[in-house]
Design an enzyme around this catalytic site. Structure first.
Site, short mmCIF file in Angstrom:
data_model
loop_
_atom_site.label_atom_id
_atom_site.label_comp_id
_atom_site.label_asym_id
_atom_site.label_seq_id
_atom_site.Cartn_x
_atom_site.Cartn_y
_atom_site.Cartn_z
N ALA A 108 32.04 -19.06 -4.42
CA ALA A 108 33.25 -19.87 -4.52
C ALA A 108 34.41 -19.08 -3.92
O ALA A 108 34.28 -17.88 -3.65
CB ALA A 108 33.55 -20.21 -5.97
N LYS A 109 35.49 -19.71 -3.71
CA LYS A 109 36.70 -19.04 -3.24
C LYS A 109 37.86 -20.00 -3.46
O LYS A 109 37.65 -21.21 -3.53
CB LYS A 109 36.56 -18.73 -1.73
CG LYS A 109 37.44 -17.60 -1.26
CD LYS A 109 36.82 -16.25 -1.56
CE LYS A 109 37.75 -15.12 -1.23
NZ LYS A 109 37.11 -13.82 -1.46
#
Ligand code: NAD
Length: 360
Positions: free
Chosen positions: A42-43
């Protein structure tokens, strides 16, 4: 998200784009898989310039952002962490806002928190400790004695300085260091404890002004000299794209260990490989940070704090196992270690996706 909750940092920077965030999230998927922590990638990112914002403005932005994404983050969903321009204070505001929305204290929603709020011991030096373990692994494989190995490190921030600290303790001779202020070179070996003390005191975070060794103040020349020096191990630990098509032919290190994310371009990769230089890729070499973030989350779920020795030992075990997994695929399949790391990671993600079937 096939293998677990999403994991990755939140970046505050004027240059953030959706494509960059997606690419970084994908990289986190492979990094988590290669070191075998039960997370997907994720980011997050906000287009802003925190250097021109007050603390009050950064807090308001963080709280509003957290409120907006509160339905997609959570200890079982997506666990953000610090990245460029975000820090333990930002993580504390996220915990506070998220907990207020949920109606109960939920420290496991982010990692990289201050110790008082459920942060983990050992996180600060974790990435550097992991890099040093990767160096030890590759030197053993190449039959190079760590006690006589020479090392050059680009970057003396969180990762570079911790890497230098551990390699020095393991007996390596660090003959070159650069940071944003220039470079220090000493064939006899730089006194690492002393320069660490200097940087955290009188040097105000930089190596400039450290009196011993040869100081090169022109940054471009310092980096060129460092990257092209004849050492056993070269460790880029600052920026991406540092080893590229125009300088890869000049690299004379026997081994490159990527502490930074993406320091070698694909073109340079091919040149290093052709010249017989072994490279330990970023997704393996710098995965010590996400591993201790995982430990922080486990401690939060257990409502328990582990001893520092326990954390260091668990980190060493996981890093060594990941290193051995990648090395054995590299040897067996006759591919370089970057390809092997991706093969290990893809295989782990694909197996789970296949087993889970429809919703993965
Ligand atoms: P940092 O900001 O603490 O340190 C960066 C260092 O690079 C500083 O010493 C700075 O002076 C130096 N630097 C900047 N420009 C330079 C230049 N032109 N030439 C030489 N040195 C220069 O950052 P960090 O946390 O140590 O991260 C370094 C790299 O490692 C980044 O690529 C980051 O994405 C990656 N990384 C960090 C972690 C972590 O846990 N901090 C984990 C995984 C990967």
């Amino acid at each position: 998200r096939d293998r677990g909750p999403g994991k990755g940092g939140i970046r505050y920077h004027p240059g953030v784009t959706l494509d960059e965030v997606k690419a970084l999230a994908m990289l986190m998927t492979w990094k988590c898989a290669v070191v075998n922590v039960p997370y997907g990638g994720a980011k997050g990112g906000i287009v802003c310039d925190p250097t021109n914002m007050s603390q009050r403005e950064i807090e308001a932005l963080t709280r509003m952002y957290t409120a907006e994404i509160s339905m997609i983050i959570g200890p079982e969903k997506d666990i953000p962490a610090p990245d460029i321009n975000t820090n333990p204070q930002v993580m504390s505001w996220i915990v506070d806002t998220y907990s207020a929305k949920k109606g109960y204290f939920s420290p496991g929603v982010v990692t990289g928190k201050p110790l008082e709020l459920g942060g983990s011991k050992g996180r600060f030096r974790a990435t550097g400790r992991g890099v040093a373990i990767a160096v030890d692994g590759i030197l053993k494989h190449k039959d190079i004695d760590i006690q006589t190995a020479t090392v050059a490190i680009q970057g003396f921030g969180n990762v570079g300085s911790a890497t230098a600290f551990f390699l020095d303790q393991m007996g390596c001779k660090i003959t070159g260091l650069t940071d944003a202020s220039g470079g220090i070179f000493n064939e006899e070996g730089i006194d690492i404890p002393e320069i660490l003390e200097y940087v955290s005191g009188a040097g105000k975070g930089l190596i400039k002004g450290y009196p011993k060794g040869e100081f090169e103040k022109d940054l471009d020349s310092a980096n060129k000299r460092l990257l092209e020096s004849k050492v056993d191990v070269l460790i880029p630990a600052a920026l991406d794209g540092q080893i590229h098509g125009n300088n890869a032919e000049n690299i004379r290190a026997r081994v490159v260990v990527e502490a930074a994310n993406g320091p070698t371009t694909p073109e340079a990769d091919k040149i290093l490989s052709k010249n017989g230089i072994t490279l330990v890729p970023d997704i393996l070499a710098n995965s010590g940070g996400v591993t201790v973030s995982y430990f922080e989350w486990v401690q939060n779920l257990q409502a328990k704090s582990w001893r520092e020795e326990e954390i260091d030992q668990n980190l060493a075990d996981m890093m060594k196992r990941a290193f051995d997994d990648v090395l054995s695929v590299s040897v067996k399949e006759k591919v370089d270690m970057r390809m092997a790391a991706y093969m290990v990671a893809f295989d782990r993600v694909a197996k789970v996706a296949q087993l889970r079937g429809i919703y993965a």
